[in-house]
Design a protein around this motif. Structure first.
Motif, PDB file in Angstrom:
ATOM      1  N   VAL A 246     -31.648 -18.261 -28.218  1.00 20.34           N
ATOM      2  CA  VAL A 246     -31.368 -17.118 -27.353  1.00 20.34           C
ATOM      3  C   VAL A 246     -30.808 -17.695 -26.055  1.00 20.34           C
ATOM      4  CG1 VAL A 246     -32.334 -15.148 -26.113  1.00 20.34           C
ATOM      5  CG2 VAL A 246     -33.242 -15.776 -28.365  1.00 20.34           C
ATOM      6  N   MET A 247     -29.589 -17.313 -25.744  1.00 24.00           N
ATOM      7  CA  MET A 247     -28.925 -17.790 -24.532  1.00 24.00           C
ATOM      8  C   MET A 247     -28.965 -16.665 -23.507  1.00 24.00           C
ATOM      9  SD  MET A 247     -25.892 -19.772 -26.508  1.00 24.00           S
ATOM     10  CE  MET A 247     -25.296 -20.715 -25.122  1.00 24.00           C
ATOM     11  N   LEU A 248     -29.970 -16.727 -22.624  1.00 25.26           N
ATOM     12  CA  LEU A 248     -30.254 -15.613 -21.722  1.00 25.26           C
ATOM     13  C   LEU A 248     -29.090 -15.247 -20.812  1.00 25.26           C
ATOM     14  CD1 LEU A 248     -33.967 -16.331 -20.759  1.00 25.26           C
ATOM     15  CD2 LEU A 248     -33.078 -14.624 -22.342  1.00 25.26           C
ATOM     16  N   LYS A 249     -28.305 -16.212 -20.381  1.00 24.38           N
ATOM     17  CA  LYS A 249     -27.207 -15.903 -19.463  1.00 24.38           C
ATOM     18  C   LYS A 249     -26.151 -15.026 -20.132  1.00 24.38           C
ATOM     19  CE  LYS A 249     -25.404 -15.984 -15.478  1.00 24.38           C
ATOM     20  NZ  LYS A 249     -26.000 -15.191 -14.432  1.00 24.38           N
ATOM     21  N   LYS A 250     -26.053 -15.088 -21.452  1.00 26.66           N
ATOM     22  CA  LYS A 250     -25.078 -14.259 -22.170  1.00 26.66           C
ATOM     23  C   LYS A 250     -25.588 -12.842 -22.425  1.00 26.66           C
ATOM     24  CE  LYS A 250     -22.483 -17.876 -24.450  1.00 26.66           C
ATOM     25  NZ  LYS A 250     -21.884 -18.279 -25.717  1.00 26.66           N
ATOM     26  N   PHE A 251     -26.855 -12.610 -22.117  1.00 26.29           N
ATOM     27  CA  PHE A 251     -27.433 -11.269 -22.261  1.00 26.29           C
ATOM     28  C   PHE A 251     -26.960 -10.453 -21.065  1.00 26.29           C
ATOM     29  CE2 PHE A 251     -30.964  -8.225 -21.697  1.00 26.29           C
ATOM     30  CZ  PHE A 251     -30.910  -7.619 -22.938  1.00 26.29           C
ATOM     31  N   ASP A 252     -25.928  -9.661 -21.249  1.00 28.97           N
ATOM     32  CA  ASP A 252     -25.243  -8.971 -20.165  1.00 28.97           C
ATOM     33  C   ASP A 252     -25.529  -7.469 -20.240  1.00 28.97           C
ATOM     34  OD1 ASP A 252     -23.473  -7.845 -18.360  1.00 28.97           O
ATOM     35  OD2 ASP A 252     -21.745  -9.011 -19.054  1.00 28.97           O
ATOM     36  N   LEU A 253     -26.357  -6.996 -19.317  1.00 32.10           N
ATOM     37  CA  LEU A 253     -26.750  -5.588 -19.324  1.00 32.10           C
ATOM     38  C   LEU A 253     -25.645  -4.648 -18.851  1.00 32.10           C
ATOM     39  CD1 LEU A 253     -30.459  -5.893 -18.215  1.00 32.10           C
ATOM     40  CD2 LEU A 253     -29.608  -5.116 -20.422  1.00 32.10           C
ATOM     41  N   THR A 254     -24.497  -5.187 -18.505  1.00 31.66           N
ATOM     42  CA  THR A 254     -23.354  -4.311 -18.229  1.00 31.66           C
ATOM     43  C   THR A 254     -22.607  -4.014 -19.528  1.00 31.66           C
ATOM     44  OG1 THR A 254     -21.784  -6.110 -17.754  1.00 31.66           O
ATOM     45  CG2 THR A 254     -23.083  -5.238 -15.894  1.00 31.66           C
ATOM     46  N   LYS A 255     -22.931  -4.767 -20.599  1.00 28.02           N
ATOM     47  CA  LYS A 255     -22.254  -4.582 -21.883  1.00 28.02           C
ATOM     48  C   LYS A 255     -23.168  -4.076 -22.990  1.00 28.02           C
ATOM     49  CE  LYS A 255     -18.773  -7.908 -20.706  1.00 28.02           C
ATOM     50  NZ  LYS A 255     -18.315  -9.252 -20.808  1.00 28.02           N
ATOM     51  N   ILE A 256     -24.462  -4.257 -22.828  1.00 30.99           N
ATOM     52  CA  ILE A 256     -25.446  -3.757 -23.794  1.00 30.99           C
ATOM     53  C   ILE A 256     -26.648  -3.264 -22.995  1.00 30.99           C
ATOM     54  CG2 ILE A 256     -26.533  -6.017 -24.151  1.00 30.99           C
ATOM     55  CD1 ILE A 256     -26.959  -5.208 -27.106  1.00 30.99           C
ATOM     56  N   THR A 257     -27.203  -2.146 -23.383  1.00 27.87           N
ATOM     57  CA  THR A 257     -28.369  -1.641 -22.659  1.00 27.87           C
ATOM     58  C   THR A 257     -29.625  -2.368 -23.145  1.00 27.87           C
ATOM     59  OG1 THR A 257     -28.908   0.119 -24.235  1.00 27.87           O
ATOM     60  CG2 THR A 257     -27.319   0.656 -22.474  1.00 27.87           C
ATOM     61  N   TYR A 258     -30.632  -2.351 -22.306  1.00 31.38           N
ATOM     62  CA  TYR A 258     -31.916  -2.944 -22.686  1.00 31.38           C
ATOM     63  C   TYR A 258     -32.448  -2.262 -23.948  1.00 31.38           C
ATOM     64  CZ  TYR A 258     -36.672  -4.702 -22.256  1.00 31.38           C
ATOM     65  OH  TYR A 258     -37.875  -5.307 -22.501  1.00 31.38           O
TER      66      TYR A 258
END
Length: 131
Positions: free
Chosen positions: A34-46
């Motif tokens: 899991v690469m946390l920096k790529k988890f972009d909440l502007t592109k996917i919602t929580y």
């Protein structure tokens, strides 16, 4: 339609590349990063991220290899900030997600390996383990 929503969410997960299965071994089970920096909440919602994660976990339940050997998670925390952590759902959401992960998973999590951990995360981990 629920299935259309989930299909769209899976597509976002794949495009962002924050969750990557990397293989299976009898000792480690299914291993993924899991690469946390790529988890972009502007592109996917929580909410989308949690739904896809829970469906993935449901699918793992029917994999006999995972039933026996479990899984290993590698968390790359490189570039994650306190602000990033605060935007990953409300405190209540995070608390419920942690409880689900620790108490409701129907399979073993053998190991969670964290690397590139910022100092503020180390402080949080220490505080959690002291309880």
């Amino acid at each position: 339609n629920f299935s259309d929503d989930i299909s769209a969410a899976w597509k976002k997960v794949a495009e962002l590349g924050y969750f990557i299965p990397i293989g299976f071994s009898p000792k480690a089970g299914l291993t993924f990063i899991v690469m946390l920096k790529k988890f972009d909440l502007t592109k996917i919602t929580y909410d989308e991220a949690i739904k896809t994660s829970n469906i993935f976990n449901d699918l793992l339940m029917i994999d006999e290899r995972v039933q026996v050997a479990g899984m290993t998670i590698i968390m790359d925390c490189k570039g994650i900030s306190m602000r990033d952590m605060q935007t990953m759902g409300s405190k209540e959401d995070q608390k419920l997600s942690t409880k689900y992960f620790q108490e409701c998973q129907p399979f073993r999590v053998n190991k969670i390996v964290y690397f590139n951990v910022p100092k503020f995360v180390e402080v949080i981990f220490r505080a959690m383990h002291e309880r």
